[in-house]
Design a protein around this motif. Structure first.
Motif, PDB file in Angstrom:
ATOM      1  N   GLY A   1      43.237 -10.289  66.718  1.00 47.31           N
ATOM      2  CA  GLY A   1      42.457 -11.423  66.248  1.00 47.31           C
ATOM      3  C   GLY A   1      43.267 -12.415  65.428  1.00 47.31           C
ATOM      4  N   LEU A   2      44.556 -12.151  65.253  1.00 46.04           N
ATOM      5  CA  LEU A   2      45.424 -13.057  64.499  1.00 46.04           C
ATOM      6  C   LEU A   2      45.762 -14.280  65.346  1.00 46.04           C
ATOM      7  CD1 LEU A   2      47.863 -10.387  63.032  1.00 46.04           C
ATOM      8  CD2 LEU A   2      46.001 -11.538  61.840  1.00 46.04           C
ATOM      9  N   GLN A   3      45.987 -15.399  64.700  1.00 46.63           N
ATOM     10  CA  GLN A   3      46.342 -16.630  65.393  1.00 46.63           C
ATOM     11  C   GLN A   3      47.853 -16.796  65.512  1.00 46.63           C
ATOM     12  OE1 GLN A   3      44.052 -18.766  66.783  1.00 46.63           O
ATOM     13  NE2 GLN A   3      42.661 -17.109  66.273  1.00 46.63           N
ATOM     14  N   GLU A   4      48.598 -16.292  64.511  1.00 43.64           N
ATOM     15  CA  GLU A   4      50.049 -16.420  64.514  1.00 43.64           C
ATOM     16  C   GLU A   4      50.664 -15.399  63.564  1.00 43.64           C
ATOM     17  OE1 GLU A   4      51.482 -20.126  62.944  1.00 43.64           O
ATOM     18  OE2 GLU A   4      50.244 -19.972  61.167  1.00 43.64           O
ATOM     19  N   LEU A   5      51.950 -15.223  63.695  1.00 43.86           N
ATOM     20  CA  LEU A   5      52.736 -14.424  62.767  1.00 43.86           C
ATOM     21  C   LEU A   5      53.933 -15.267  62.349  1.00 43.86           C
ATOM     22  CD1 LEU A   5      52.743 -10.995  64.615  1.00 43.86           C
ATOM     23  CD2 LEU A   5      51.533 -11.546  62.510  1.00 43.86           C
ATOM     24  N   ARG A   6      54.325 -15.127  61.088  1.00 42.90           N
ATOM     25  CA  ARG A   6      55.471 -15.878  60.575  1.00 42.90           C
ATOM     26  C   ARG A   6      56.623 -14.927  60.252  1.00 42.90           C
ATOM     27  NH1 ARG A   6      51.294 -17.474  57.372  1.00 42.90           N
ATOM     28  NH2 ARG A   6      52.322 -16.505  55.576  1.00 42.90           N
TER      29      ARG A   6
END
Length: 68
Positions: free
Chosen positions: A37-42
């Protein structure tokens, strides 16, 4: 549940790699990223995850943020 940091991530494919606290690199499975469900990872972001052995080696199967 082990923890680590995001080593690299491609938002277009949903794939990348994590570096565990034990200094082992584990691939991020695009299906696991999508299911999180995450939109992005940094880069450098702290995460918790589960690992499962796959054909190409260990892969992340459950991914959760530790910090934003």
């Amino acid at each position: 549940m082990p923890q680590g940091t995001v080593k690299h991530f491609d938002p277009q494919t949903g794939s990348g790699a994590l570096l565990t606290d034990a200094q082992t690199e584990v691939a991020i499975d695009p299906v696991a990223f999508s299911a999180s469900g995450l939109q992005e990872l940094r880069l450098g972001q702290r995460v918790r995850f589960e690992v499962e052995e796959g054909q190409g080696g260990p892969r992340v199967t459950d991914l959760q943020l530790v910090s934003l």
